[in-house]
Write an enzyme that holds these catalytic residues in place. Structure first.
Site, short mmCIF file in Angstrom:
data_model
loop_
_atom_site.label_atom_id
_atom_site.label_comp_id
_atom_site.label_asym_id
_atom_site.label_seq_id
_atom_site.Cartn_x
_atom_site.Cartn_y
_atom_site.Cartn_z
N TRP A 1 0.81 -1.21 0.00
CA TRP A 1 0.00 0.00 0.00
C TRP A 1 0.86 1.27 0.00
O TRP A 1 1.82 1.39 0.75
CB TRP A 1 -0.90 0.05 1.22
CG TRP A 1 -1.99 -0.95 1.41
CD1 TRP A 1 -2.77 -1.06 2.53
CD2 TRP A 1 -2.49 -1.95 0.51
NE1 TRP A 1 -3.69 -2.07 2.37
CE2 TRP A 1 -3.55 -2.63 1.15
CE3 TRP A 1 -2.12 -2.35 -0.79
CZ2 TRP A 1 -4.25 -3.68 0.55
CZ3 TRP A 1 -2.82 -3.40 -1.39
CH2 TRP A 1 -3.86 -4.03 -0.74
N ASN B 1 -7.07 -0.98 -4.67
CA ASN B 1 -7.20 -2.38 -4.30
C ASN B 1 -8.67 -2.80 -4.40
O ASN B 1 -9.54 -2.28 -3.72
CB ASN B 1 -6.72 -2.60 -2.86
CG ASN B 1 -6.98 -4.01 -2.37
OD1 ASN B 1 -6.59 -4.98 -3.02
ND2 ASN B 1 -7.67 -4.14 -1.25
N GLU B 2 -8.92 -3.73 -5.33
CA GLU B 2 -10.23 -4.36 -5.50
C GLU B 2 -11.40 -3.38 -5.62
O GLU B 2 -12.36 -3.40 -4.83
CB GLU B 2 -10.49 -5.35 -4.36
CG GLU B 2 -9.45 -6.47 -4.31
CD GLU B 2 -9.75 -7.54 -3.28
OE1 GLU B 2 -10.60 -7.29 -2.39
OE2 GLU B 2 -9.13 -8.62 -3.34
N TYR C 1 -10.25 -16.01 -4.15
CA TYR C 1 -10.48 -16.51 -2.80
C TYR C 1 -11.70 -17.43 -2.80
O TYR C 1 -12.76 -17.08 -2.27
CB TYR C 1 -10.67 -15.36 -1.81
CG TYR C 1 -9.42 -14.54 -1.61
CD1 TYR C 1 -8.39 -15.02 -0.81
CD2 TYR C 1 -9.25 -13.31 -2.25
CE1 TYR C 1 -7.23 -14.30 -0.63
CE2 TYR C 1 -8.09 -12.58 -2.07
CZ TYR C 1 -7.08 -13.09 -1.26
OH TYR C 1 -5.91 -12.37 -1.09
N GLU D 1 -3.45 -11.87 -6.20
CA GLU D 1 -3.77 -12.28 -4.82
C GLU D 1 -4.32 -13.69 -4.82
O GLU D 1 -5.25 -13.99 -5.56
CB GLU D 1 -4.79 -11.35 -4.15
CG GLU D 1 -4.26 -10.04 -3.63
CD GLU D 1 -5.29 -9.33 -2.72
OE1 GLU D 1 -6.06 -10.04 -2.03
OE2 GLU D 1 -5.32 -8.09 -2.74
#
Length: 402
Positions: free
Chosen positions: A87, A202-203, A280, A320
């Protein structure tokens, strides 16, 4: 003579150590670029094995804790890991980089300086993420709250993508980071080849428009802005990979729902240099058995690889993935097996111009138990997992020489 011999010996050891350290540094020279569906470095193919460590700047803001950052980079380098995603934001709240719009804590910024400097010393390139979809470390909700507190009429967090005041806040942060001059190296971030790429968020997700069109407009505007400041570094969105309306039949690949992104159109934007996916299945398919999750992961990976190759025509990073200790039936062996399966998919596709590298979630240092999220890997303690990771690093490095 004895003292002289000892002195010569110690100087020899010192010089060898210095040369080894310099060799690591020199590996970071040159900017990573793209050529069709592959990354290249100094004109040669660039494959890699990498990792996520989102916490690096946060920890480095406290000088007494910087040894954790140094340890992780050194251990990662020893395991052959050469790219780290982390980050470059922390908005409001405890130990914030950006305390309020345009107001920064120099101490935290110097923490990020240290992260970049240490990465360079260890021959590791960085993917720096500029904001977060979630409220962790501020992110999109914090920007909206800042605007609301300033008297701006906002409806919800998705106004982040369309409100001109909030977009101005974000652009100011992007400019502040990209044009920052490192207080340790003296090199502006925009001129530092240690940084492999910028990531817009992020996402990113958008609940008011599942088609992906609202987010597409934001990406186009922000990607053009980033490139106007820095045309040396690569740029990506930071997406998980959810499909939208461009190819309706692809929506069946999603895990049963949409999140307001469109993997195809969002990555076709000219200023976006490569695609990313996250996976995920243990969360997205919670309650499904291992076979169902494995089948989903295989379809998810191959679908995005095919689209990156044939439609988008840009490189793909598996940015990820991981196995949580909170999962039912978890064991170290299960984690190692999962990682090895993902790694083999990455390697086998990379050999034919497919996925260029993967970034496991996530590597941590010893003594960081309060940061554990279930996915943590401590290289100095988790010997079998470190072995799996090192083996993948060797496979991917070998591709650079074929």
């Amino acid at each position: 003579m004895v003292c002289l011999s000892r002195t010569s010996f110690f100087w020899g050891v010192f010089l060898l150590a210095a040369l080894a350290s310099e060799a690591r540094v020199l590996q970071s020279s040159g900017f990573v670029q793209t050529r069709n569906t592959r990354f290249v470095l100094n004109g040669s193919p660039f494959f890699f094995n990498g990792f996520n460590s989102y916490w690096l700047m946060h920890i480095s803001a406290e000088p007494s804790q910087r040894n954790k950052v140094s340890d992780v980079f050194r251990q990662a380098s020893d395991a052959g890991l050469s790219v780290c995603r982390t980050w470059a934001f922390s908005d409001g709240g405890y130990q914030a980089l950006q305390i309020s719009p345009g107001v920064y804590d120099e101490r935290v910024f110097q923490g990020l300086d240290f992260v970049i400097s240490e990465a360079r010393k260890n021959g590791i390139r960085l993917v720096l993420t500029l904001s977060n979809n979630y409220q962790d470390f501020g992110g999109r909700p914090q920007y909206v709250n800042w605007a609301r507190n300033a008297g701006v009429q906002v409806n919800n967090d998705d106004d982040f993508y369309i409100n001109p005041v909030i977009k101005g806040y974000y652009k100011n942060h992007v400019k502040r980071v990209i044009t920052r001059v490192n207080t340790i190296t003296g090199v502006a971030y925009k001129d530092d080849p240690t940084i492999m790429a910028w990531e817009l968020m992020n996402e990113p997700r958008c609940q008011i428009d599942y088609s992906g069109k609202t987010l597409n407009g934001w990406i186009q505007e922000m990607a053009s802005f980033v490139k106007s400041l820095d045309n040396k570094h690569l740029l990506t969105v930071g997406m998980e990979g959810f499909y939208g309306d461009t190819l309706p039949e692809r929506k069946t690949v999603n895990p049963g729902y949409q999140v307001g992104t469109d993997f195809i159109s969002n990555h076709l934007i000219r200023e976006i240099d490569f695609t990313t996916i996250h996976a995920y299945p243990d969360i997205w398919l919670n309650g499904k058995d291992d076979n169902a999750q494995t089948a989903f992961l295989q379809t998810w990976t191959m679908s995005h690889l095919a689209d990156s190759r044939t439609i988008i025509k840009k490189p793909l990073i598996f940015a990820e993935f991981g196995k949580s200790s909170k999962d039912t039936g978890y064991s170290i062996n299960a984690r190692d097996s999962f990682l090895n399966s993902v790694y083999l998919d990455i390697y086998n596709t990379a050999r034919s111009g497919g996925i260029s590298g993967g970034l496991v979630w996530q590597i941590m240092a010893e003594g960081m138990e309060s940061y554990y999220d279930g996915y943590e890997i401590v290289l100095s303690k988790d010997a079998s997992t470190t072995s799996v990771i090192t083996q993948q690093s060797r496979r991917m490095t070998a591709l650079d020489h074929k």
